[in-house]
Design a protein around this motif. Structure first.
Motif, short mmCIF file in Angstrom:
data_model
loop_
_atom_site.label_atom_id
_atom_site.label_comp_id
_atom_site.label_asym_id
_atom_site.label_seq_id
_atom_site.Cartn_x
_atom_site.Cartn_y
_atom_site.Cartn_z
N VAL A 178 0.88 -1.22 -0.18
CA VAL A 178 -0.03 -0.11 0.00
C VAL A 178 0.90 1.12 -0.20
N LEU A 179 0.61 2.10 -0.92
CA LEU A 179 1.61 3.41 -0.98
C LEU A 179 0.50 4.69 -1.07
N ASP A 180 0.81 5.60 -0.29
CA ASP A 180 -0.15 6.99 -0.50
C ASP A 180 0.39 7.33 -1.70
N ASP A 181 -0.21 8.70 -2.06
CA ASP A 181 -0.10 9.19 -3.41
C ASP A 181 1.16 10.06 -3.54
N ARG A 191 -1.06 6.09 -10.30
CA ARG A 191 -1.84 5.32 -9.50
C ARG A 191 -2.91 4.39 -10.22
N ASP A 192 -3.30 4.66 -11.42
CA ASP A 192 -4.26 3.93 -12.44
C ASP A 192 -3.65 2.47 -12.68
N THR A 193 -2.17 2.55 -12.83
CA THR A 193 -1.53 1.28 -13.53
C THR A 193 -0.82 0.51 -12.22
N PHE A 194 -0.75 1.17 -11.06
CA PHE A 194 0.02 0.54 -9.99
C PHE A 194 -0.80 -0.70 -9.55
N GLY A 195 -0.17 -1.80 -9.20
CA GLY A 195 -0.92 -2.99 -9.20
C GLY A 195 -0.93 -3.51 -7.64
N GLY A 196 -0.30 -2.53 -6.82
CA GLY A 196 -0.32 -3.09 -5.53
C GLY A 196 0.70 -3.91 -5.02
N GLU A 199 6.99 -5.85 -6.47
CA GLU A 199 7.55 -5.77 -7.74
C GLU A 199 7.35 -4.58 -8.49
N ASP A 200 6.03 -4.03 -8.49
CA ASP A 200 5.85 -2.83 -9.43
C ASP A 200 7.01 -1.73 -8.82
N VAL A 201 7.14 -1.62 -7.67
CA VAL A 201 8.14 -0.60 -7.19
C VAL A 201 9.60 -0.76 -7.72
N TYR A 202 9.81 -2.12 -7.53
CA TYR A 202 11.17 -2.60 -7.83
C TYR A 202 11.58 -2.27 -9.18
N ALA A 203 10.45 -2.46 -10.06
CA ALA A 203 10.88 -2.35 -11.75
C ALA A 203 11.27 -1.04 -12.11
#
Length: 838
Positions: A178-181, A191-196, A199-203
């Motif tokens: 979970v990430l805040d804005d 925000r629309d493409t973040f999958g939660g 790995e999304d951040v690591y990419a």
């Protein structure tokens, strides 16, 4: 244009770096238009950056006008700046500045560092400041071209900072993140493409940093501990943003979660990154350490010098990574810098495997110690090579015995150039591969215990050499012969079996080189260098140095050969002008002639002993002014005149000298000379009493000496000094006489026997008087030889002619040691007895 970009943070950071690297209290960037504007600085008053002042009051104006570095160790004593207000106020005691120039090459400002007290500046200080000046120019040019863009970026950074930090919450069981804005934005996500998912951040994490970030997260989860990381996020445009994240694992009802915050540290990291990039580009090695001596930064040049990748160095203790530092000048200097808080600069050698000379600047700071290394190996090698060649030149010019000097080269070659060596001289008869005329005359070894072995090998190897030996090859071709490996086996193959084999095995060379010493068209010697397995092959640098040494030594040996030939020719000519003395009955005459030790020229010294028709004996010595062929020619003329006048006239000593003076004037012999003429006479009554009357006349020559039978020594002197020959042909010559007992000895000599550059004539006469007294009673040949040895002490600055006359007893046969009589056929066997009452 430049004034609009004054006061940038980047300039402040560069000036801080300049002050840190050079160890000064202050630094600044000044831009010059119609006024001076301080665009950036460190260690200045709070209001200094952005201020303006008159150009004529600025040291930076002097720097820009100079167009190059302005180096001022002591500002108060420097005519260029001592009257400027910053100096007279005491703010500037020492100053180093370099100009800032645009693309057109014209200076528009200056980067400088300064202190309130005088201090020296080294060439490396100037080089560091010039490199930083280029960074200043680049920063100013970038700022000038994109001022508006930078302003927008600054406003964006301020807005982002005002937005606070981002937060994150990771459930390791489900993998949900979970990430805040704000965190979404900081991580470069949408925000629309973040999958939660994590790995999304690591990419979006920089590839060089992602491994470290993942490892830190996993370690925190595994240990239920804290998490801390600083990493780069790669943005859509390819740029990156630095984030600093901190968190900890919490227990939420039996399930663990990693929660934390992150904020943008790009503004703080960019100056550090720029500094790191600047240090990367330096030709100076840089290592930073924390207070525990753990290395925190290593640049590319430091990797090259150390021979280790920075990944192996970072995080390790300096003492662990560089164990040879412990207990040396390196450790002492580093600890002294930390203890005193003052920079320490020194040169030192770090041994193998680095094998490098470095100039080190150790600069202490609040966060540890910074080390700057400059590789000076080549400079040291060139300096040592120059010093070695100077020593060689000193050895070769410090003595006339070139062979002895060349033999001593072995002491200089070891250990500088090789583990051990041999110096070989080549005689004139040695040709092609022949061993005839070869002599090993010098040797040396780094191990004192093996020096006797090398000496023994030097005695054995020349006779054991085959015609196919490496020595023969170098002698035949006149070119160096180099063997880089298996030297012991290779040399054994060209040595006759015997003691030389055994000695070679004990020395066990792995590589060697034989370098000819070349004279004028011929090989006059050889220098053989040998290395053991540990040292490796003879290096190219060593061979270059040896070639220079060989050239100098070969020329010195060839010069010595030519000198010997010239000296032998000169001595032969000189002796050909002198004849064997007469040997009247019961009067023994011994002559000696010694040429000057430091010349190959003939001189003007002469001696003579002959009989007049009445049987009287004339003994004379003389010295023509000068020491050259002209003096020798004049000597031959004057000596011949004196002989002819004395024989044809039967005159006494004073009359002989007077007539020689007249003949010199008539024959236009334009020279001057000293001479003493002694005549030995005896009446019948004197013969019966065993005494001889001696008459003499002296033309400015050192006085003859009489050694009486009882050992007393007396000079034959007149009332006052007489004129030299060739000064006044009308001068009246005086004559003196003395009666000598049989067994007395009369000694005549030239001034080379008693004169020295470091002593006066009186001292020389005293030494002669003492030596004759101690030698009284010796046979005449022994007396002359020992007298020359004592008086000349190995050499003389001038030629020496010596005549010794001994009056043997007449009531006994002529002694055998006196040799046979030598008298002309028309002269009586014994002196005329002049009838007169006794």
């Amino acid at each position: 244009m430049w004034s609009r970009v004054a006061g940038t943070a980047a300039l402040d950071r560069i000036t801080e770096l300049a002050a840190h690297l050079l160890g000064t209290s202050a630094s600044q960037v000044s831009l010059l238009s119609d006024v001076q504007t301080i665009a950036g600085g460190a260690g200045l008053a709070p209001s200094a950056v952005g201020s303006q002042g008159p150009l004529e009051d600025s040291l930076c104006t002097v720097t820009a006008d100079l167009g190059g570095p302005l180096v001022v160790p002591d500002a108060a004593g420097d005519d260029r700046v001592r009257d400027l207000p910053p100096v007279t106020s005491g703010a500037v005691g020492s100053y180093l500045g370099v100009p800032l120039s645009g693309e057109d090459g014209r200076p528009f400002g200056a980067l400088c560092v300064f202190d309130g007290a005088p201090r020296p500046w080294s060439p490396s200080d100037v080089g560091v400041l010039e490199q930083l000046a280029r960074a200043v120019v680049s920063e100013l040019e970038l700022a000038a071209r994109s001022a508006e863009s930078r302003a927008d970026r600054a406003r964006w950074d301020l807005a982002a900072a005002a937005g606070g930090v981002g937060t994150f919450d990771l459930d390791p069981t489900t993998g949900d993140l979970v990430l805040d804005d704000r965190m979404v934005q900081l991580s470069g996500l949408d925000r629309d493409t973040f999958g939660g998912r994590a790995e999304d951040v690591y990419a979006h994490v920089h590839p060089d940093d992602v491994g470290d970030v993942v490892a830190r997260v996993e370690r925190a989860l595994a240990t239920a501990g804290s998490y801390e990381a600083e990493y780069r996020i790669v943005l859509a445009d390819g740029s990156h943003r630095w984030l600093a994240a901190r968190g900890r694992v919490v227990d939420d009802g039996g399930s663990r979660r990693l929660i934390g915050v992150a904020h943008d540290t790009t503004v703080q990291r960019e100056p550090m990154q720029r500094t790191a990039e600047l240090l990367e580009g330096l030709a100076v090695a840089f290592i930073a350490m924390d207070p525990d001596w753990v290395m925190t930064h290593v640049n590319t040049e430091a990797e090259r010098i150390s021979g280790q990748d920075r990944a192996r160095l970072l995080g390790r203790s300096l003492w662990e990574a560089f164990p040879a530092t412990v207990g040396t000048e390196f450790e002492e200097s580093y600890r002294r810098a930390v203890a005193t808080g003052r920079p320490v600069v020194f040169d030192a050698y770090y041994p193998a495997p680095l094998d490098v000379w470095v100039e080190v600047r150790a600069v202490p700071g609040p966060h540890g110690l910074a080390l700057y290394f400059l590789d000076i190996t080549q400079r040291v090698r060139l300096q040592r090579r120059s010093e070695l060649l100077q020593q060689v030149a000193g050895e070769l010019t410090g003595t006339l015995d070139a062979e002895d000097a060349v033999a001593r080269l072995a002491r200089l070659a070891v250990p500088e150039l090789a583990d051990w060596c041999l110096v070989t001289l080549v005689g004139d008869e040695a040709q092609h591969g022949s061993r005839r005329g070869l002599r090993d005359v010098g040797w040396g070894h780094t191990d004192p215990g093996l020096v006797p072995v090398v000496e023994a090998y030097a005695r054995e190897r020349i006779p054991a050499l085959m015609d196919t030996s490496f020595v023969a090859r170098a002698l035949t071709t006149g070119r160096p012969v180099v063997v880089e490996r298996s030297a012991t086996a290779r040399i054994r193959e060209v040595l006759v079996p015997g003691p030389a084999h055994d000695l070679l095995e004990r020395l066990s060379p792995e590589s060697f080189a034989v370098v000819p010493l070349q004279g004028r068209g011929r090989t006059v010697g050889l220098l053989s260098l040998f290395n053991g397995p540990a040292r490796g092959a003879i290096t190219a640098d060593a061979l270059t140095t040896v070639s220079d040494i060989a050239a100098r030594a070969g020329l010195a040996l060839d010069n010595a050969r030519l000198y010997r030939q010239q000296r032998q020719l000169a001595e032969g000519l000189q002796r050909s002008l002198l004849t064997a003395p007469a040997q009247p009955d019961h009067v023994q005459v011994v002559v000696r002639y010694t040429p000057a030790a430091e010349t190959a020229q003939v001189g003007g010294d002469w001696y003579d002993a002959f009989l007049q028709p009445d049987g009287s004996t004339i003994v004379t010595v003389g010295d023509v002014l000068g020491h050259n062929t002209e003096a020798a020619a004049a000597m031959g003329q004057i000596r011949s005149m004196l002989r002819a006048i004395a024989v044809t006239t039967g005159a006494g000593p004073a009359e002989i000298l007077r007539r020689v003076d007249e003949a010199m004037t008539t024959l236009q012999v334009d020279t001057t000379a000293t001479a003493v003429v002694v005549r030995l006479e005896q009446t019948g009554g004197e013969a019966a009493r065993g005494v001889t009357r001696v008459r003499w006349s002296n033309a400015g020559h050192p006085p003859p000496m009489v050694v009486n039978p009882d050992g007393t020594v007396l000079p034959l002197t007149g009332l006052r000094p007489e004129l030299l020959l060739g000064v006044d042909d009308t001068a009246r010559r005086r004559e003196f006489e003395v009666t000598l007992d049989r067994d007395a000895t009369l000694v005549l000599y030239t001034d080379g026997l008693i004169e020295r550059r470091d002593q006066d004539l009186d001292h020389g006469l005293e030494r002669l008087h003492q030596a004759l007294g101690e030698l009284a009673g010796r046979d005449l040949d022994g007396l002359c030889d020992e007298l020359l040895t004592r008086m000349l002490e190995g050499g003389s600055d001038d030629d020496v002619a010596l005549v010794a006359v001994r009056l043997h007893r007449q009531d006994r046969p002529r002694p055998a040691e006196a040799g046979p009589n030598r008298i002309p056929a028309d002269v009586p066997d014994s002196p005329d007895v002049v009838p007169q009452p006794d």
